[in-house]
Design an enzyme around this catalytic site. Structure first.
Site, PDB file in Angstrom:
ATOM      1  N   ASP A   1       0.809  -1.230   0.000  1.00  0.00           N
ATOM      2  CA  ASP A   1       0.000   0.000   0.000  1.00  0.00           C
ATOM      3  C   ASP A   1       0.838   1.274   0.000  1.00  0.00           C
ATOM      4  O   ASP A   1       0.499   2.268   0.655  1.00  0.00           O
ATOM      5  CB  ASP A   1      -0.970   0.007   1.185  1.00  0.00           C
TER       6      ASP A   1
ATOM      7  N   HIS B   1      26.791  13.658  -2.175  1.00  0.00           N
ATOM      8  CA  HIS B   1      28.073  13.910  -2.831  1.00  0.00           C
ATOM      9  C   HIS B   1      29.080  14.413  -1.809  1.00  0.00           C
ATOM     10  O   HIS B   1      28.745  15.166  -0.891  1.00  0.00           O
ATOM     11  CB  HIS B   1      27.929  15.008  -3.895  1.00  0.00           C
TER      12      HIS B   1
ATOM     13  N   ALA C   1       3.669  19.730   3.333  1.00  0.00           N
ATOM     14  CA  ALA C   1       4.156  20.107   2.002  1.00  0.00           C
ATOM     15  C   ALA C   1       5.307  21.095   2.101  1.00  0.00           C
ATOM     16  O   ALA C   1       5.284  22.033   2.896  1.00  0.00           O
ATOM     17  CB  ALA C   1       3.017  20.701   1.183  1.00  0.00           C
TER      18      ALA C   1
END
Length: 586
Positions: free
Chosen positions: A85, A117, A163
């Site tokens: 899921d 990096h 968000a």
């Protein structure tokens, strides 16, 4: 293929969760063929999965649990393992070593970057190697759109990440987090939007005092502090040199001490990378080596008249109870390390103690009432054993070092992860936690042995670190902050338990510590500890050496240590000393 057919196919690329219920036979056949190509390349896919043919899936390892989806224009590389899921939504990037639990939702345009990096200045970035610690995400986690999760992060079960967040550090289970860098806002289970323990966005009654600079400025504040401390280091050491006696004092106007000489060497090593300028390195070593009593191996304090000090008579087991001489096994030994020398003699008082005598003394130590004193004794004995190994001698009598670790391992309290007891609620955890630091510094940390019950250690240290009697603004001293920071750091090498709360505590303490620096003089120890211990608030060598080490630990816990530019190598060094584990004693 006509326009309507193309639109229908594209629908599932963007809404893959509808494929099982709405796809035509033709679409199912096409998806099965696409999945077979992935399986032929080594992928493992559970039933009712969907992988968009328009996704860039170039993984070395790809395991998807049942009902998991990868949507259009997602970019997936590296070693990716997902439970059931899970959804990688359109334009999301999942790269490196990534482990997802069950029910993980990764929003559109989000990036999970499980690699990094190098960027050292000696060559172009594109020529430098990649590193990868990996990213681990627990069950039932919702990651919103445009989120970035950086390498090395663990996000616990049931978290929600808002968000646009940039997740740079671990999030404990049930955390609702947002921001850049992401900060815990509240506990998802809490009614009414209750604030998360790690959220310091606004003060409230009973919280530890908030300090400035705030999180966004912390890295720059650390760098500015380090530059200022290095610029002033030579002068603050010279301030404590007494040309009349040719010795170091903790601060002007008080008698010289053995520890002050050692602290001067430690401060110079941390900030200047060389011995204090008042003496050549060989002269520093000669003076310290000459202080060691050849019979016991201890180093007595100077006499009141400034002459050579003496030691009390040994007890029935041959041990000499002298707090300063016991601590000098640590301070003098590590100061000699820093200038490329070592003790003139083994620490005979440790070498002569049999395993039976050691066990009897451990049993008799005041674990219930004075756990700090008990831990300090273990620190001295274990450091003496280490110095004896360094010297090429036996650590102690046959089996004694093994007996020490055996006794400690079987006597630790599994509820606190520590040794000793909390005598009463009124007494708090001060003795317990401070004793733990001294005990583990000399034994588990110094010999590179894992500590038992690290999660319980974190719980106990954090609970103590919130006690306003010792950690409210203006009440902190170097011992008390060190004795929480080091256990959190040491246990944190074995567990990510409550990592966000550990980091929040460290950030708060670090901001306060940086503000204590006194130009030209360094750090004061802080208010006297229990029983009047410590040199007080006036800046001096002991306070400076201790707070420099504390700041390194706090900066590492807070994720900003790279801006500091030094690393302790002496008494408060973070790594094990030279011998990695007990095998070196055999």
């Amino acid at each position: 293929m006509n326009a309507n057919t193309s639109l229908e196919d594209a629908y599932f690329d963007y809404c893959p969760w509808d494929f099982v219920h709405r796809a035509s036979v033709t679409q199912r056949v096409a998806q099965a063929a696409h999945q077979q190509r992935l399986i032929d390349s080594g992928a493992r896919l559970g039933e009712n999965c969907y992988v968009s043919p328009a996704a860039g899936v170039f993984a070395d390892v790809l395991h998807l649990g049942a009902r998991s989806y990868i949507a259009v224009n997602a970019y997936v590389t590296g070693e990716v393992t997902a439970g059931s899921d899970c959804t990688v939504n359109p334009f999301a990037t999942v790269r490196g070593r990534i482990t997802l639990g069950d029910g993980v939702r990764i929003g559109a345009h989000s990036s999970l970057l499980g690699f990094n990096h190098g960027f050292a200045p000696d060559q172009p970035v594109h020529r430098q190697p990649l590193t990868s610690k990996g990213i681990t995400i627990g069950d039932d986690v919702w990651i919103g759109s445009h989120v970035v999760v950086l390498d090395g992060v663990t996000i616990g079960d049931h978290c929600v990440v808002g968000a646009g967040a940039v997740v740079t550090r671990d999030l404990p289970p049930w955390t609702v987090a947002a921001g850049n860098p992401a900060r815990p806002l509240r506990d998802r289970r809490a009614p009414g939007g209750a604030r998360h323990a790690g959220d310091r966005s606004r003060p409230r009654t009973g919280d530890l005092q908030e300090r400035s600079p705030r999180d966004g400025d912390l890295e720059d504040a650390v760098a500015r502090f380090a530059d200022r401390a290095r610029e002033q280091a030579a002068d603050l050491i010279a301030r404590c040199w007494d040309p009349g006696t040719g010795r170091y004092r903790d601060r002007p106007g008080i008698p010289a001490t053995v520890r002050a000489h050692c602290d001067a060497i430690e401060v110079a090593d941390l900030l200047l990378g060389s011995p204090p300028a008042q003496l050549a390195a060989a002269e520093h070593a000669e003076r310290l080596r000459a202080l060691q009593d050849p019979g016991s191996g201890l180093v007595p304090e100077f006499a009141a008249d400034g002459g050579p000090g003496g030691l009390p008579a040994p007890d029935g087991d041959g041990w000499i109870d002298d707090w300063a001489a016991e601590y000098h096994v640590l301070s003098v030994g590590y100061a000699l390390d820093l200038i490329g020398a070592r003790f003139a003699h083994p620490v005979h008082i440790v070498q002569r103690m049999t395993a039976g005598q050691l066990i009897a003394r451990l049993e008799a130590l005041p674990w219930r009432t004075r756990a700090w004193s008990a831990g300090a004794w273990v620190d001295c004995w274990a450091t003496g054993a280490y110095r004896n190994l360094e010297w090429g001698a036996q650590a102690g009598a046959p089996g004694a070092l093994e007996a020490l670790f055996g006794w400690l391992t079987t006597r630790v309290d599994p509820w606190t992860g520590m040794w000793g007891t909390i005598e009463s609620p009124a007494a708090g955890r001060l003795q317990l936690v401070n004793g733990y630091y001294r005990l583990t510094r000399g034994s588990f940390a110094q010999f590179g042995v894992a500590v038992p019950y690290p999660e319980r250690v974190v719980d106990t240290a954090l609970a103590h670190g919130g006690d306003p009697r010792w950690f409210a603004a203006g009440r902190e001293n170097a011992c008390n902050v060190l004795d929480v920071a080091h256990p959190l750091w040491l246990a944190g090498q074995q567990t990510g338990h409550r990592a966000a709360e550990v980091r929040a505590w460290a950030e708060q303490q670090l901001a306060g510590a940086l503000a204590r620096w006194r130009d030209g003089a360094g750090f004061g120890f802080g208010p006297a500890g229990e029983g009047g211990a410590g040199p007080g608030r006036e800046p001096g060598l002991q306070g400076t050496e201790m707070w420099l080490a504390i700041i390194w630990l706090l900066a590492d816990l807070a994720g900003v240590v790279d801006r500091l530019g030094y690393r302790p190598r002496g008494v408060h060094r973070p790594e094990a000393a030279r011998f990695q584990g007990l095998a070196a004693s055999r």
